[in-house]
Write an enzyme that holds these catalytic residues in place. Structure first.
Site, PDB file in Angstrom:
ATOM      1  NE  ARG A  75      -2.096  -1.135   3.597  1.00 29.12           N
ATOM      2  CZ  ARG A  75      -1.860  -0.706   4.599  1.00 29.12           C
ATOM      3  NH1 ARG A  75      -1.720   1.141   4.354  1.00 29.12           N
ATOM      4  NH2 ARG A  75      -1.197  -1.047   5.328  1.00 29.12           N
ATOM      5  CE1 TYR A 203       0.455  -6.319  -1.228  1.00 30.21           C
ATOM      6  CE2 TYR A 203      -0.790  -3.972  -0.694  1.00 30.21           C
ATOM      7  CZ  TYR A 203      -0.431  -5.298  -0.428  1.00 30.21           C
ATOM      8  OH  TYR A 203      -0.374  -6.204   0.901  1.00 30.21           O
ATOM      9  N   GLY A 204      -2.891  -5.306  -4.244  1.00 31.07           N
ATOM     10  CA  GLY A 204      -4.170  -5.905  -3.256  1.00 31.07           C
ATOM     11  C   GLY A 204      -4.411  -4.411  -2.631  1.00 31.07           C
ATOM     12  CE  LYS A 212      -6.346  -3.858   4.148  1.00 31.83           C
ATOM     13  NZ  LYS A 212      -6.247  -3.502   5.474  1.00 31.83           N
ATOM     14  CG  HIS A 232      -7.899  -2.611  10.136  1.00 29.46           C
ATOM     15  ND1 HIS A 232      -6.874  -2.538  10.337  1.00 29.46           N
ATOM     16  CD2 HIS A 232      -8.225  -3.980   9.174  1.00 29.46           C
ATOM     17  CE1 HIS A 232      -5.611  -2.859   9.681  1.00 29.46           C
ATOM     18  NE2 HIS A 232      -6.015  -3.697   9.212  1.00 29.46           N
ATOM     19  CB  CYS A 256       0.334  -6.235  14.780  1.00 27.88           C
ATOM     20  SG  CYS A 256       0.971  -5.035  15.103  1.00 27.88           S
ATOM     21  CB  THR A 259      -4.374 -13.246   9.284  1.00 28.06           C
ATOM     22  OG1 THR A 259      -4.708 -12.125   8.715  1.00 28.06           O
ATOM     23  CG2 THR A 259      -4.378 -14.501   8.945  1.00 28.06           C
ATOM     24  CG  ASN A 260      -0.067 -15.140  12.595  1.00 35.50           C
ATOM     25  OD1 ASN A 260      -0.679 -15.865  11.921  1.00 35.50           O
ATOM     26  ND2 ASN A 260       0.825 -15.019  13.202  1.00 35.50           N
ATOM     27  CB  SER A 372       5.154 -12.566  -0.389  1.00 36.07           C
ATOM     28  OG  SER A 372       5.254 -13.088   0.928  1.00 36.07           O
ATOM     29  NE  ARG A 373       0.095  -8.394   2.322  1.00 37.22           N
ATOM     30  CZ  ARG A 373      -0.890  -7.703   3.022  1.00 37.22           C
ATOM     31  NH1 ARG A 373      -0.999  -8.196   3.257  1.00 37.22           N
ATOM     32  NH2 ARG A 373      -0.391  -7.032   3.132  1.00 37.22           N
ATOM     33  CG  ASN A 500      -1.175 -14.803  22.385  1.00 34.34           C
ATOM     34  OD1 ASN A 500      -0.633 -14.384  23.240  1.00 34.34           O
ATOM     35  ND2 ASN A 500      -1.317 -13.789  20.627  1.00 34.34           N
TER      36      ASN A 500
HETATM   37  C1  OXD Z   1      -3.097  -4.115   5.699  1.00 33.47           C
HETATM   38  C2  OXD Z   1      -4.226  -5.177   5.619  1.00 33.47           C
HETATM   39  O1  OXD Z   1      -1.911  -3.816   5.288  1.00 33.47           O
HETATM   40  O2  OXD Z   1      -5.039  -5.901   5.729  1.00 33.47           O
HETATM   41  O3  OXD Z   1      -3.406  -4.441   7.225  1.00 33.47           O
HETATM   42  O4  OXD Z   1      -3.663  -5.634   4.017  1.00 33.47           O
HETATM   43 MN    MN Z   2      -5.373  -4.920   7.556  1.00 36.80          MN
END
Ligand code: OXD
Ligand code: MN
Length: 590
Positions: A75, A203-204, A212, A232, A256, A259-260, A372-373, A500
């Site tokens: 981004r 880019y995504g 976003k 978010h 941070c 997703t995990n 990378s994604r 966690n």
């Molecule tokens: C971010 C994403 O950058 O979700 O927050 O890709």
């Molecule tokens: Mn995000």
């Protein structure tokens, strides 16, 4: 099916497509219907065009590698602009351009940008079909990668045109990679026109306009006007061994571990718990008839960071991307599979790096780009919640704000009340990852993890959060977490990942009024005895240190927050600044 017929009678839509096509001058216009047949044909086309490389179907069925232009991998916040009628509406944290100027400037780049190319008309909805939350968008794009990715990340095609009908409102998204020149790259949002123009990037985060751009920047302006929240946040479902099902929504800045957390696997002690993902990145939350806050994940897929993902950090993500996925800018193995730094097992021989060059560990660069994604539909997720597609959404019991802080912020903190929770969210920050071990890093304030994603003025956004209190008769409790606190020797004090769960359990118990806590001047924290720490592999004293409140450090923290608040100008709600001051006084008296 690939078709040039126009599968709608919506006059406004047809006129807009014609108008944009007159400007961009594509050779062909293709309306996407979102069918499996169409995805197959487009994928074949993408392979023939060299946009995709087919991965080994034995290792990674139905999956493809895409390498982006090396100048286009993330981004671009400095080129992301809110084009509201006045600069004040965009506020001090956003870039702003006058709408006329932006349309003129980008129009000149869009002019003829699709010559020799196909314009894909991609209708999509954000939110489950049939949900009152749901918004329709149409993205016009000259990128086959974007058209295909929208099919993984959103509910795309006929479902959206059906929802739109002959006259409904839709977000007008125009996207062209154009010549992919960073000097001619802009991501512009026009909230007043429900319009997004993105040019010069594939880019995504810049180009998949539903994510976003629509679901956060534009939606946040709707949310303010209509009395809801576009955030978010991931959404996680937790069912206890007794069968009690609860939901949390959690905001973390990028990178941070959001997703995990959304795919958390509990440690063995908690094996009776079932954790399920509702969403991994975005939550739209409205007040339900029962007075609770109900959330949907507007997306249909995950666009996750690959490096660092492995069977320890996120086994469910590894299973999710085992097939039917796109990979962007990862490394390629000799046997046609993907690889990235941090993947399990030894580094394979004969890798091709993300730029397409032979790579060895001696190359001195990363094989996979750090950003990378993977792009993968949520239906691949083995722990997807049965309610992820529920048009009503799910009721939220707790909101969690998290950041990456080496010092000061305890492992978990519960706010005294809603207003204090808004204050915690408004001041949250993350240390720059370049901070040396044990040193205090540079804190970038990222309120509610929305700094790059808010479509209007930050002070007004905080006021909107404060105003929501009166609208939610049964509000969720608000917490702050920090998995990243370090000891004086630079070691992480908390093991994180699966563990966690122990913190999540305390949060759920507190939300139900069950667990105990220590009342400190800055909020409630668990005592060690309030957390279930059985079988935890941690050094003696570390957990107590992770939970501790360092009052001199908090005094410094509260003082530096003054600069942040001052930078937001006159719209900062006075009650937040007075809360900051009263917390300082509270500390000095204690
Ligand atoms: C971010 C994403 O950058 O979700 O927050 O890709
Ligand atoms: Mn995000």
């Amino acid at each position: 099916m690939l078709t040039q017929e126009r599968p709608t009678t919506h006059r406004g839509l047809l006129q807009w497509v014609d108008e944009m096509a007159r400007m961009c001058k594509p050779d062909r216009i293709v309306w996407c219907d979102g069918s499996a047949e169409e995805a197959k044909l487009l994928t074949q086309q993408a392979v023939a065009d060299g946009v995709f490389e087919t991965l080994n179907p034995e290792k990674r069925p139905d999956s493809y590698l895409h390498r982006s232009n090396p100048n286009d991998v993330a981004r671009v916040e400095e080129l992301t602009v809110i084009c509201s009628p006045t600069k004040e509406e965009a506020g001090p944290t956003n870039n702003w351009m006058a709408p006329d100027e932006a349309y003129r400037k980008l129009g000149a780049i869009f002019d003829g940008s699709m010559k020799g190319r196909t314009m894909y008309v991609v209708p999509y909805i954000m939110g489950p079909a049939g949900s009152p939350f749901t918004k329709v968008g149409i993205e016009l794009t000259d990128s086959i990668y974007v058209a295909l990715s929208m099919g993984k990340m959103s509910r795309m095609g006929k479902v959206a045109l059906d929802r739109l009908g002959a006259g409904g409102d839709f977000n007008k998204g125009l996207h062209s990679v154009a010549d992919c020149d960073p000097k001619r790259r802009w991501i512009c949002h026009f909230p007043q026109d429900n319009t997004i123009w993105s040019v010069g990037s594939g880019y995504g985060g810049n180009a998949l306009l539903g994510k976003k751009c629509l679901a956060l920047r534009i939606a946040s302006t709707y949310a303010r006007r209509e009395g809801w929240l576009a955030e978010h946040m991931m959404i996680l479902e937790a069912t206890s061994p007794e069968g009690e099902r609860r939901y949390v929504a959690a905001a973390f800045p990028s990178a941070c571990g959001k997703t995990n957390f959304a795919m958390l696997v509990p440690p063995p002690l908690f094996s009776g718990w079932k954790l399920r993902t509702v969403g991994d990145d975005i939550a739209w939350m409205r007040v339900g008839e029962d007075g609770r806050l109900w959330a949907v994940n507007p997306e249909f897929g995950y666009f996750g960071v690959a490096p660092g993902t492995n069977m320890k950090t996120n086994p469910n993500a590894m299973r999710t991307v085992a097939s039917n996925s796109f990979f962007t800018n990862v490394a390629l193995t000799a046997d046609g599979d993907v690889w990235w730094e941090g993947m399990d097992g030894p580094i394979p021989e004969d890798l091709i790096d993300w730029k397409g060059n032979p790579w060895t560990p001696a190359s001195g660069e990363k094989a996979a780009h750090p950003n990378s994604r993977f792009t993968t539909p949520m239906s691949n997720n083995p722990v997807l919640s049965a309610f992820a597609d529920d048009p009503r959404g799910v009721p939220i019991d707790a909101i969690i704000f998290g950041g990456r802080r080496a010092t000061t912020v305890p492992l978990v903190l519960q706010s005294f009340d809603w207003k204090h929770g808004v204050y915690l969210g408004s001041t949250m920050g993350s240390e720059t990852t370049a901070a040396a071990a044990g040193q205090v890093g540079v804190v970038r304030r990222d309120p509610m993890a929305m700094l790059p994603f808010l479509g209007y003025d930050m002070g007004s956004y905080f006021q909107h959060w404060l105003d929501m209190e009166a609208r939610i008769p049964r509000p969720p409790k608000i917490f702050m977490v920090n998995w990243f606190r370090k000891g004086a020797d630079g070691r992480f004090l908390w093991p994180g990942f699966s563990e966690n769960m122990r913190v999540l359990k305390w949060i759920l118990d507190r939300s139900a009024g069950k667990a105990g806590a220590n009342e400190t001047p800055i909020g409630y924290t668990p005592r060690e005895s309030d957390l279930d720490l059985r079988e935890l592999d941690a050094r003696k004293g570390d957990v107590a240190e992770a939970l501790s409140i360092d009052l001199p450090a908090w005094t410094r923290e509260l003082e530096t927050q003054a600069d942040w608040y001052r930078s937001l100008g006159g719209t900062l709600p006075a009650s937040l600044e007075s809360r900051r001051q009263s917390l300082l006084e509270h500390i000095s008296r204690s």
